[in-house]
Design a protein around this motif. Structure first.
Motif, PDB file in Angstrom:
ATOM      1  N   ILE A   1       0.849  -1.208   0.000  1.00  0.00           N
ATOM      2  CA  ILE A   1       0.000   0.000   0.000  1.00  0.00           C
ATOM      3  C   ILE A   1       0.882   1.255   0.000  1.00  0.00           C
ATOM      4  CG2 ILE A   1      -1.773   1.283   1.296  1.00  0.00           C
ATOM      5  CD1 ILE A   1      -2.751  -1.471   2.367  1.00  0.00           C
ATOM      6  N   GLU A   2       1.933   1.218   0.826  1.00  0.00           N
ATOM      7  CA  GLU A   2       2.850   2.378   0.879  1.00  0.00           C
ATOM      8  C   GLU A   2       3.438   2.642  -0.511  1.00  0.00           C
ATOM      9  OE1 GLU A   2       5.640   1.384   3.965  1.00  0.00           O
ATOM     10  OE2 GLU A   2       4.225   1.884   5.572  1.00  0.00           O
ATOM     11  N   LYS A   3       3.830   1.566  -1.202  1.00  0.00           N
ATOM     12  CA  LYS A   3       4.413   1.730  -2.549  1.00  0.00           C
ATOM     13  C   LYS A   3       3.378   2.296  -3.507  1.00  0.00           C
ATOM     14  CE  LYS A   3       8.138  -1.580  -2.882  1.00  0.00           C
ATOM     15  NZ  LYS A   3       8.143  -3.034  -2.774  1.00  0.00           N
ATOM     16  N   GLU A   4       2.165   1.746  -3.419  1.00  0.00           N
ATOM     17  CA  GLU A   4       1.087   2.162  -4.339  1.00  0.00           C
ATOM     18  C   GLU A   4       0.827   3.666  -4.245  1.00  0.00           C
ATOM     19  OE1 GLU A   4      -2.441  -0.278  -3.774  1.00  0.00           O
ATOM     20  OE2 GLU A   4      -3.677   1.087  -4.973  1.00  0.00           O
ATOM     21  N   PHE A   5       1.020   4.219  -3.034  1.00  0.00           N
ATOM     22  CA  PHE A   5       0.682   5.641  -2.861  1.00  0.00           C
ATOM     23  C   PHE A   5       1.913   6.540  -2.674  1.00  0.00           C
ATOM     24  CE2 PHE A   5      -3.176   3.328  -2.100  1.00  0.00           C
ATOM     25  CZ  PHE A   5      -4.066   4.042  -2.887  1.00  0.00           C
ATOM     26  N   THR A   6       3.075   6.038  -3.024  1.00  0.00           N
ATOM     27  CA  THR A   6       4.274   6.882  -2.948  1.00  0.00           C
ATOM     28  C   THR A   6       4.102   8.059  -3.910  1.00  0.00           C
ATOM     29  OG1 THR A   6       5.594   4.929  -2.528  1.00  0.00           O
ATOM     30  CG2 THR A   6       6.809   6.902  -3.195  1.00  0.00           C
ATOM     31  N   GLY A   7       4.347   9.252  -3.392  1.00  0.00           N
ATOM     32  CA  GLY A   7       4.257  10.450  -4.224  1.00  0.00           C
ATOM     33  C   GLY A   7       2.831  10.943  -4.416  1.00  0.00           C
TER      34      GLY A   7
END
Ligand code: AQP
Length: 338
Positions: A264-270
């Motif tokens: 989830i963290e990767k999906e919403f990076t930036g």
């Protein structure tokens, strides 16, 4: 020929109070697991109306929510052909065993229950004896069915522990009578917090409807409530201390999608909180849509729901009576000849 190699399936019991419309907390913490556990266990699911009256209820609302509670169980995926579903007050053995167990439960141990302390504060005008002895009735619910596993959210852990203590104490004094149950608490979803105050548990009876999403909430309201959920002033979607609101939304998102926090963290990076909240809201609404549809179909057929209730009460009552007579014999209640 009889199949002697048949393995006895373990038993599950759990319930929800018809004290409001079920929230995504009740769903993700408990009912979602009830559905998957049906594959491997003999399951009994109860609408615990007797527990609900520990807090003052409007009688007409309680009646309606009890029927709706059963419809919600089915809409969420409980299969009436696989599991027993019934209403607690339809099986008198719950109240009867509760009395016996109450005489084997200590005042001191009930005084330590955090739910009693919390609810007494919340309902200071009605700190009734039922609120205090709630865990004894819950122990009766569980022990009547010789339950092995009780799927619940983390808030109920202490009540399962006291049910275990009561069972062990009774077995110690009177000989083996009850199966000692274990709690089944999911790692993700065990505590969904309030959308307006992430330090508090999400509760169906919270007076602020923006604090929860109920599972039959409209799509628009679901998205709106999640978009307005209280978060911190940071903008990074990260599972970390001090970010309780975001952690809660990540928990909800992970429970619905099966994605890990890392993913989830990767999906919403930036991306900012706005994008994240919209994704959580839409996912939540999409996952709940089939439940909403099935719920409206089922509630249009009251006689079907009533026939299920009747059937469930008979099946549950049969099992419960067997345990109750065993208990009555063990404690020395006079048995009339048959
Ligand atoms: N917020 C939650 N997160 C995870 N699990 C939860 N459960 C309740 N809230 C959450 C789980 O749902 C099951 C049924 O709960 P209940 O109806 O017996 O009573 P509760 O725990 O007191 O739930 P509520 O919604 O907060 O009800 P009210 O507002 O009436 O007190 C349990 O397995 C519980 O763990």
């Amino acid at each position: 020929m009889e199949n002697n190699t048949e393995i006895k399936r373990k038993k599950i019991f759990s319930g929800v109070q018809p004290s409001g419309v079920l929230t995504i907390g009740n769903y993700l913490g408990a009912i979602k697991n009830w559905v998957s556990l049906q594959q491997d266990y003999d399951c009994i699911y109860c609408v615990v109306d007797m527990h609900a009256i520990t807090v003052r209820q409007n009688p007409a609302d309680l009646r309606r929510r009890t029927l709706e509670g059963l419809a919600l169980y089915i809409a969420c995926g409980i299969d009436p052909d696989k599991s027993i579903m019934f209403v607690q007050s339809h099986v008198p053995a719950h109240a009867e065993l509760s009395w016996v167990l109450g005489c084997n439960t200590m005042f001191g141990e009930l005084s330590r229950m955090t739910q009693f302390k919390d609810k007494s504060k919340k309902h200071s005008d009605n700190v009734n004896a039922g609120l205090f002895t709630y865990p004894v009735l819950m122990a009766a619910d569980i022990l009547l069915y010789q339950t092995d596993v009780v799927p619940v959210g983390i808030d109920q852990k202490q009540h399962i522990e006291i049910a275990r203590d009561i069972a062990e104490r009774f077995n110690g004094v009177y000989g083996d009578t009850f199966t000692v149950p274990e709690a089944y608490i999911p790692k993700v979803g065990m505590k969904i917090t309030s959308l307006t105050d992430p330090s508090k548990k999400m509760s169906k009876s919270d007076p602020n409807p923006n604090s929860y999403v109920n599972i039959i909430e409209s799509r628009d309201d679901t998205i709106r409530k999640i978009k307005r959920a209280v978060t911190d002033s940071d903008s990074e979607v990260r599972f970390a201390e001090g970010k309780d609101g975001i952690c809660n939304l990540m928990n909800i998102y992970s429970s619905f999608t099966g994605k890990s926090y890392e993913k989830i963290e990767k999906e919403f990076t930036g991306k900012g909180y706005g994008d994240f909240k919209l994704a959580v809201g839409e996912t939540c609404a999409d996952c709940l849509q089939p439940i909403r549809d099935e719920f409206s179909r089922l509630t249009a057929d009251k006689s079907y729901l009533e026939s299920l209730m009747k059937d469930g009460a008979e099946k549950a009552g049969y099992i419960a009576r067997k345990t109750l007579s065993k208990v009555y014999r063990k404690i020395g209640f006079y048995q009339l000849p048959r």
